[in-house]
Design an enzyme around this catalytic site. Sequence first.
Site, PDB file in Angstrom:
ATOM      1  N   ARG A  10       0.833  -1.201   0.000  1.00 36.52           N
ATOM      2  CA  ARG A  10       0.000   0.000   0.000  1.00 36.52           C
ATOM      3  C   ARG A  10       0.869   1.253   0.000  1.00 36.52           C
ATOM      4  O   ARG A  10       2.047   1.211   0.386  1.00 36.52           O
ATOM      5  CB  ARG A  10      -0.908   0.009   1.235  1.00 36.52           C
ATOM      6  CG  ARG A  10      -1.812  -1.209   1.380  1.00 36.52           C
ATOM      7  CD  ARG A  10      -2.852  -1.345   0.324  1.00 36.52           C
ATOM      8  NE  ARG A  10      -3.827  -0.261   0.448  1.00 36.52           N
ATOM      9  CZ  ARG A  10      -4.773  -0.022  -0.429  1.00 36.52           C
ATOM     10  NH1 ARG A  10      -4.892  -0.769  -1.499  1.00 36.52           N
ATOM     11  NH2 ARG A  10      -5.612   0.957  -0.256  1.00 36.52           N
ATOM     12  N   CYS A  11       0.263   2.344  -0.409  1.00 35.48           N
ATOM     13  CA  CYS A  11       0.901   3.653  -0.417  1.00 35.48           C
ATOM     14  C   CYS A  11       1.492   3.942   0.962  1.00 35.48           C
ATOM     15  O   CYS A  11       0.837   3.647   1.964  1.00 35.48           O
ATOM     16  CB  CYS A  11      -0.149   4.695  -0.781  1.00 35.48           C
ATOM     17  SG  CYS A  11       0.448   6.386  -0.782  1.00 35.48           S
ATOM     18  N   PRO A  12       2.690   4.431   1.020  1.00 32.05           N
ATOM     19  CA  PRO A  12       3.573   4.948  -0.026  1.00 32.05           C
ATOM     20  C   PRO A  12       4.642   3.963  -0.479  1.00 32.05           C
ATOM     21  O   PRO A  12       5.591   4.339  -1.156  1.00 32.05           O
ATOM     22  CB  PRO A  12       4.222   6.149   0.667  1.00 32.05           C
ATOM     23  CG  PRO A  12       4.433   5.657   2.078  1.00 32.05           C
ATOM     24  CD  PRO A  12       3.200   4.803   2.363  1.00 32.05           C
TER      25      PRO A  12
END
Length: 72
Positions: A10-12
């Site tokens: 997942r981000c980042p």
Amino acid sequence: MTLVDARGLRCPLPVIRLAAAAKGLPAGTELTVLSTDPAAKLDVPAWCRMRGHEHVATVEDEDGWAVTVRLH
């Protein structure tokens, strides 16, 4: 071309993995980030703009996104 497999992250993390892979590579090198996180299709081009690199393409398929950049 160098592949950065960030699927399942997942981000980042996709951008962090891209930045780490790009470190020390010569200008003109193309890297492709594989990601299942929809944010990557926006975050990677934004990273390119901030760092002066070129966003080459974003391709979506059933497995997620492949975002290709060219280092400058």
